[in-house]
Write a protein that holds these residues in place. Structure first.
Motif, mmCIF file in Angstrom:
data_model
loop_
_atom_site.group_PDB
_atom_site.id
_atom_site.type_symbol
_atom_site.label_atom_id
_atom_site.label_comp_id
_atom_site.label_asym_id
_atom_site.label_seq_id
_atom_site.Cartn_x
_atom_site.Cartn_y
_atom_site.Cartn_z
ATOM 1 N N SER A 1 -44.226 31.472 31.919
ATOM 2 C CA SER A 1 -43.365 30.812 32.902
ATOM 3 C C SER A 1 -43.560 31.288 34.325
ATOM 4 O O SER A 1 -42.959 30.739 35.250
ATOM 5 C CB SER A 1 -41.889 31.003 32.511
ATOM 6 O OG SER A 1 -41.580 32.377 32.425
ATOM 7 N N CYS A 2 -44.362 32.343 34.552
ATOM 8 C CA CYS A 2 -44.619 32.821 35.905
ATOM 9 C C CYS A 2 -45.622 31.883 36.579
ATOM 10 O O CYS A 2 -46.728 31.675 36.068
ATOM 11 C CB CYS A 2 -45.170 34.247 35.861
ATOM 12 S SG CYS A 2 -45.579 34.941 37.472
ATOM 13 N N ARG B 1 -41.539 35.457 39.481
ATOM 14 C CA ARG B 1 -41.523 33.992 39.432
ATOM 15 C C ARG B 1 -42.800 33.399 40.001
ATOM 16 O O ARG B 1 -43.218 32.315 39.604
ATOM 17 C CB ARG B 1 -40.324 33.458 40.221
ATOM 18 C CG ARG B 1 -38.975 33.775 39.588
ATOM 19 C CD ARG B 1 -37.857 33.138 40.374
ATOM 20 N NE ARG B 1 -37.985 31.680 40.431
ATOM 21 C CZ ARG B 1 -37.233 30.894 41.195
ATOM 22 N NH1 ARG B 1 -36.308 31.427 41.992
ATOM 23 N NH2 ARG B 1 -37.403 29.585 41.179
ATOM 24 N N GLU C 1 -46.627 23.910 36.560
ATOM 25 C CA GLU C 1 -45.622 23.813 35.510
ATOM 26 C C GLU C 1 -45.772 24.951 34.506
ATOM 27 O O GLU C 1 -46.810 25.609 34.420
ATOM 28 C CB GLU C 1 -45.764 22.470 34.775
ATOM 29 C CG GLU C 1 -45.514 21.258 35.679
ATOM 30 C CD GLU C 1 -44.127 21.247 36.285
ATOM 31 O OE1 GLU C 1 -43.164 21.576 35.560
ATOM 32 O OE2 GLU C 1 -43.996 20.947 37.482
ATOM 33 N N GLU C 2 -44.729 25.168 33.697
ATOM 34 C CA GLU C 2 -44.761 26.227 32.690
ATOM 35 C C GLU C 2 -45.860 25.965 31.675
ATOM 36 O O GLU C 2 -46.083 24.846 31.235
ATOM 37 C CB GLU C 2 -43.404 26.319 31.982
ATOM 38 C CG GLU C 2 -43.355 27.417 30.927
ATOM 39 C CD GLU C 2 -41.961 27.600 30.356
ATOM 40 O OE1 GLU C 2 -41.865 28.030 29.197
ATOM 41 O OE2 GLU C 2 -40.987 27.315 31.071
ATOM 42 N N ASP C 3 -46.572 27.028 31.314
ATOM 43 C CA ASP C 3 -47.650 26.927 30.341
ATOM 44 C C ASP C 3 -47.083 26.574 28.967
ATOM 45 O O ASP C 3 -45.968 26.935 28.616
ATOM 46 C CB ASP C 3 -48.398 28.263 30.270
ATOM 47 C CG ASP C 3 -49.569 28.223 29.334
ATOM 48 O OD1 ASP C 3 -49.441 28.773 28.239
ATOM 49 O OD2 ASP C 3 -50.595 27.629 29.703
ATOM 50 N N GLY D 1 -45.486 29.217 26.817
ATOM 51 C CA GLY D 1 -44.310 29.916 27.308
ATOM 52 C C GLY D 1 -44.560 30.819 28.491
ATOM 53 O O GLY D 1 -43.701 31.610 28.866
#
Length: 613
Positions: free
Chosen positions: A57-58, A425, A50-52, A55
């Motif tokens: 997001s990779c 991504r 999941e996104e950290d 923020g």
């Protein structure tokens, strides 16, 4: 995506179809984790993609996969099954060759017969048709004979990408190749008369339509550095990057996120300007450009001569007494480069794209020099407020033929956030060694990854304890700085190789140490003996594997990415642990940064880097 159990399991596709395949739980675990990374982790309850919370997001995954686990197939097969466009980046050509010539054919035969995979290299590896025809027109007989001309002409008619590696007979250091290969500062783009037949253009088309791109770390970071400027790209767009041999990434990123200016850059530019002026210009304009080229060459020689004569890499302080003259000349040189760049761009409007390219090339050199000057001479945004940490370390290097000055980032994490993590991504980082003290914390901190990044450490399936011996010389063995060390080392190497009946890979931390040992031992050993540099890596490894009792002396690229199955390799010797030189200016700056933050640079930096090496 098919289940990885169906492919890697005890009764899976590989077990049924690949002779000699052995089920390895670690390989299956890694393949499942990579598949989970690519599909968002839906099937991987134990790994959180999941996104950290900050923020980040990779989606990233780090996998330490020890020797023999089969990590290459463990990431390639999920990549192919995902249907995504994936870039695989390696540090060594050895691993690239393994992927392209062994793993990809296997995957195509078993899983994806229509898989399109292509290796993309730096542009200097490809022929430039425009430069080739220029050489022919100039009748540069000193560079090639009728035989080489006929061979290249015949090759041009059948090659798809103009890759120099296809010319087995042409040396990689050939002066001819340097005159006919693709170079960024010679590229005329759409204005080139050979644009419709350009090999590099065809390569880019094929790369854009490929499912899998295999590149090296240098090309990948070159692409990131170019994208950061907003003026172009080296590789086609991608969202998924797999880094194998990932422990090298910080060093490679350091090179491309820094800036370097050198004497040879200016000498090459001046020579190109002079030749083009003689061929394309006339009258006063020719004389003007020839005079400017001579002025640049003369000023850069004065600049280089102003540096101390000692060879090596040293911290750069323009305010120091021994560099005061160099600083003054650097400022003059930057001014002349800027002035020249403006004039060359003007010429481009009237005389074609070649001169516009020279203008851009000159402006880039001026910017590089100004960037390095900025720390001490010019008022610049890189200057830091009181108590604020500087982002760069500044240093110079003198070699036999060159002097260069550089600004190198002390840490690359911020640059990675602005480039790689901001656009990709998915990122996989894998290597046989990514942990220190059973922790990924060092790797995560150097790469700017969150501490919560999913990670796996997978042990080798090899029974090292039961099937191998580790030899460490006794305490009385002389150290490298003691008299008699070299003689004792060579005698011990001979003893060990004799015990192993050849079948030995002897690794050295310097070319000089390798050559000295080879000269001393080649006649004493009753086995076939090879040395790196005598032939290509591929040829050497093929000979070493075929002649079972042979001995291979090597450095650098043979320390990793080498796979010699069977009994041809039974003994590996390292002459010393590869600690980096602590007085190197970049290493010093990073150690000082750790000390300033209250850390211990030996335990938290030098030892981990030695482990990674």
């Amino acid at each position: 995506m098919p289940s990885m159990q169906e492919i890697f399991g005890e009764d899976g596709l590989l077990a049924r179809r690949v002779p000699g395949f052995m089920f390895r739980p670690g390989q299956l675990r890694m393949a499942e984790a990579v598949a989970g990374l690519l599909d968002g982790g839906e099937d991987m309850d134990s790994l959180d993609f999941e996104e950290d919370s900050n923020g980040f997001s990779c989606a990233c995954l780090a996998v330490e996969a020890e020797t023999g686990l089969g990590k290459t197939l463990a990431y390639l097969i999920p990549a192919v099954c995902s249907g995504r466009k994936v870039v695989v980046s390696t540090n060594t050509r050895n691993l690239q060759d393994q992927i392209l010539h062994r793993e990809i054919p296997l995957i195509k035969s078993l899983i994806a017969p229509k898989l399109q995979a292509i290796c993309v290299k730096g542009r200097q590896n490809y022929l430039c048709l425009y430069r080739w025809y220029q050489q022919l027109a100039a009748q540069a007989d000193s560079l090639f004979n009728d035989s080489s001309r006929e061979k290249i002409d015949a090759w041009i008619q059948k090659t798809r990408h103009g890759d120099r590696a296809e010319l087995k007979w042409l040396s990689g250091t050939s002066p001819l190749w340097q005159k006919i290969c693709c170079q960024n500062h010679f590229c005329l783009g759409s204005d080139c008369p050979e644009a419709s037949s350009c090999f590099l253009t065809q390569l880019r088309r094929d790369a854009a339509s490929a499912d899998l791109l295999v590149v090296n770390h240098h090309l990948l970071f070159s692409d990131l550095a170019v994208r950061r400027t907003g003026f172009g790209e080296v590789l086609p767009r991608y969202e998924t990057v797999f880094f194998d041999e990932a422990h090298h990434l910080e060093n490679v990123a350091t090179t491309f996120f820094g800036r370097t200016f050198s004497r040879l850059q200016v000498i090459d530019l001046a020579g190109d300007m002079e030749r083009s002026a003689l061929a394309e210009l006339g009258g006063d304009t020719r004389q003007e450009i020839s005079a400017t080229a001579a002025a640049l060459a003369g000023l850069v020689e004065r600049f280089a001569s102003a540096f101390p004569a000692n060879r090596g890499r040293f911290p750069l302080n323009w305010d120091a007494a021994n560099l005061a003259q160099a600083a003054n000349l650097a400022d003059q040189l930057a001014h002349l480069l800027n002035k020249t760049a403006d004039r060359l761009v003007e010429l481009g409007d009237r005389h074609g794209a070649t001169w516009e390219q020279y203008g851009q090339r000159t402006a880039d050199m001026a910017a590089r020099l100004r960037h390095v000057l900025a720390a001490h001479v010019l008022a610049a945004p890189e200057e830091t407020a009181e108590g604020e940490e500087n982002s760069y370390t500044y240093w110079y290097e003198r070699s036999e033929r060159n002097v260069s000055v550089s600004a190198t980032p002390i840490e690359v994490a911020e640059d990675l956030h602005k480039t790689l993590y901001a656009t990709a991504r998915h990122c996989l980082f894998t290597s046989a060694t990514l942990t220190t003290g059973e922790s990924f914390s060092y790797f995560f901190s150097r790469m700017g990854l969150p501490a919560s990044t999913p990670a796996l450490s997978l042990a080798s399936p090899f029974d090292y304890q039961g099937r191998s011996l580790l030899y460490v010389p006794e305490r009385s063995f002389p150290s490298p700085v003691e008299p008699g060390y070299q003689q004792a080392l060579h005698q011990r190497l001979e003893d060990l190789v004799q015990c192993a009946n050849g079948r030995a890979l002897l690794l050295f931390t310097s070319v000089q140490a390798m050559e000295t040992a080879y000269t001393n031992l080649a006649e004493r050993l009753p086995f076939p003996v090879f040395m790196q540099g005598e032939a290509s890596r591929h040829v050497l490894l093929e000979r070493f594997s075929r002649e079972i009792d042979s001995v291979l002396f090597a450095v650098a690229s043979f320390w990793e990415g080498v796979d010699v199955p069977g009994e041809s390799l039974s003994l590996v010797v390292m002459d010393k642990l590869p600690f980096e030189v602590p007085m190197d200016p970049v290493i010093m700056a990073r150690m000082q940064r750790i000390s300033s933050r209250g850390g211990n640079p030996f335990f938290s930096f030098q030892i981990p880097r030695a482990i990674f090496t």
